[in-house]
Write a protein that holds these residues in place. Structure first.
Motif, mmCIF file in Angstrom:
data_model
loop_
_atom_site.group_PDB
_atom_site.id
_atom_site.type_symbol
_atom_site.label_atom_id
_atom_site.label_comp_id
_atom_site.label_asym_id
_atom_site.label_seq_id
_atom_site.Cartn_x
_atom_site.Cartn_y
_atom_site.Cartn_z
ATOM 1 N N ARG A 76 0.036 13.871 -5.791
ATOM 2 C CA ARG A 76 -0.747 12.938 -6.484
ATOM 3 C C ARG A 76 -0.204 11.634 -6.700
ATOM 4 N N VAL A 77 1.106 11.591 -7.005
ATOM 5 C CA VAL A 77 1.657 10.296 -7.211
ATOM 6 C C VAL A 77 1.920 9.616 -5.940
ATOM 7 N N TRP A 78 1.996 10.236 -4.683
ATOM 8 C CA TRP A 78 2.126 9.607 -3.324
ATOM 9 C C TRP A 78 0.616 8.848 -3.069
ATOM 10 N N ARG A 79 -0.375 9.752 -3.440
ATOM 11 C CA ARG A 79 -1.651 9.277 -3.199
ATOM 12 C C ARG A 79 -2.090 8.179 -3.928
ATOM 13 N N ALA A 80 -1.474 8.142 -5.333
ATOM 14 C CA ALA A 80 -1.909 6.950 -6.339
ATOM 15 C C ALA A 80 -1.266 5.872 -5.372
ATOM 16 N N VAL A 81 0.061 6.038 -5.338
ATOM 17 C CA VAL A 81 0.876 4.698 -4.620
ATOM 18 C C VAL A 81 0.152 4.281 -3.461
ATOM 19 N N GLU A 82 -0.376 5.108 -2.609
ATOM 20 C CA GLU A 82 -1.275 4.589 -1.173
ATOM 21 C C GLU A 82 -2.290 3.829 -1.614
ATOM 22 N N GLU A 83 -2.885 4.137 -2.891
ATOM 23 C CA GLU A 83 -4.023 3.317 -3.187
ATOM 24 C C GLU A 83 -3.772 1.897 -3.691
ATOM 25 N N ILE A 84 -2.371 1.375 -3.852
ATOM 26 C CA ILE A 84 -2.215 -0.017 -4.466
ATOM 27 C C ILE A 84 -2.364 -0.732 -3.316
ATOM 28 N N PRO A 85 -3.324 -1.900 -3.197
ATOM 29 C CA PRO A 85 -3.543 -2.524 -2.097
ATOM 30 C C PRO A 85 -2.305 -3.780 -1.680
ATOM 31 N N TYR A 86 -2.319 -4.113 -0.541
ATOM 32 C CA TYR A 86 -1.346 -4.934 -0.084
ATOM 33 C C TYR A 86 -1.363 -6.278 -0.834
ATOM 34 N N GLY A 87 -0.103 -6.609 -0.862
ATOM 35 C CA GLY A 87 -0.061 -7.805 -1.749
ATOM 36 C C GLY A 87 -0.235 -7.643 -3.268
ATOM 37 N N ARG A 88 -0.514 -6.505 -3.660
ATOM 38 C CA ARG A 88 -0.665 -6.227 -5.237
ATOM 39 C C ARG A 88 0.489 -5.494 -5.714
ATOM 40 N N THR A 89 0.708 -5.306 -6.882
ATOM 41 C CA THR A 89 1.679 -4.290 -7.495
ATOM 42 C C THR A 89 1.063 -3.609 -8.725
ATOM 43 N N ALA A 90 1.621 -2.352 -8.978
ATOM 44 C CA ALA A 90 1.344 -1.700 -10.102
ATOM 45 C C ALA A 90 2.682 -0.863 -11.143
ATOM 46 N N THR A 91 2.297 -0.762 -12.183
ATOM 47 C CA THR A 91 3.616 -0.235 -12.846
ATOM 48 C C THR A 91 3.636 1.468 -12.725
ATOM 49 N N TYR A 92 4.850 1.522 -13.258
ATOM 50 C CA TYR A 92 5.097 2.960 -13.151
ATOM 51 C C TYR A 92 4.174 3.801 -14.341
ATOM 52 N N GLY A 93 4.038 2.835 -15.267
ATOM 53 C CA GLY A 93 2.927 3.197 -16.328
ATOM 54 C C GLY A 93 1.670 3.603 -15.833
ATOM 55 N N GLN A 94 1.111 2.432 -14.943
ATOM 56 C CA GLN A 94 -0.282 2.654 -14.461
ATOM 57 C C GLN A 94 -0.335 3.510 -13.627
#
Length: 168
Positions: free
Chosen positions: A88-106
């Motif tokens: 589930r976490v890896w799928r969420a990571v795969e959804e972060i667009p190129y050139g963008r970041t997300a936090t661990y909390g997000q």
């Protein structure tokens, strides 16, 4: 059968490991992509077959990514790796667009594990066997700082720089 190849990247020689698959493009589903010196990196084992031809499509995509010409990988990953939570976490990571970041909390919020789950998310991200192509380098601390990366923080910074992501 397990097959492997290496790829000379700007980060050093990457090790690609796959399982032969009738449904995968090129006949191989990617199991692992390791950076040099990576914590928990795959190591070539007896019985594995060196088969660079099995990874031609994957290496072509990596070449295009490192040249700044590819923003989204289209690679079949082997199924079954990781726990349900890790997947589930890896799928969420795969959804972060190129050139963008997300936090661990997000990421924790996206997988329904906000609050105390941030540490578990960090652990799951740290066990990602597909560095670069599953972009865990795009996950940063709540304060915008670069935090943990199995391939080392210099590699994380280099990947984010390549993508034009904001690096504090």
């Amino acid at each position: 059968m397990t097959v492997y190849a290496t790829f000379d990247s700007p980060l050093g020689e990457l090790l690609l490991v796959g399982e032969e698959s009738a449904t995968a493009v090129g006949g191989t589903a990617l199991v692992s992509l390791s950076l040099p010196g990576q914590k928990g990196a795959a190591e070539v084992r007896d019985g594995w077959r060196l088969a660079p031809e099995e990874f031609e499509e994957i290496t072509a995509q990596l070449r295009a990514y490192f040249a700044g010409e590819l923003t989204c990988f289209s690679i079949e990953f082997a199924r079954g790796a990781g726990t349900d939570f890790q997947r589930r976490v890896w799928r969420a990571v795969e959804e972060i667009p190129y050139g963008r970041t997300a936090t661990y909390g997000q990421i924790a919020e996206r997988v329904g594990s906000a609050g105390a789950g941030v540490r578990a998310v960090g652990t799951a991200i740290g066990r990602n066997p597909l560095l670069v192509v599953r972009p865990c380098h795009r996950v940063i601390g709540a304060d915008g700082a670069l935090r943990g990366y199995a391939g080392g923080l210099p590699s994380k910074e280099r990947l984010l720089g390549l993508e034009g992501a904001l690096v504090p």
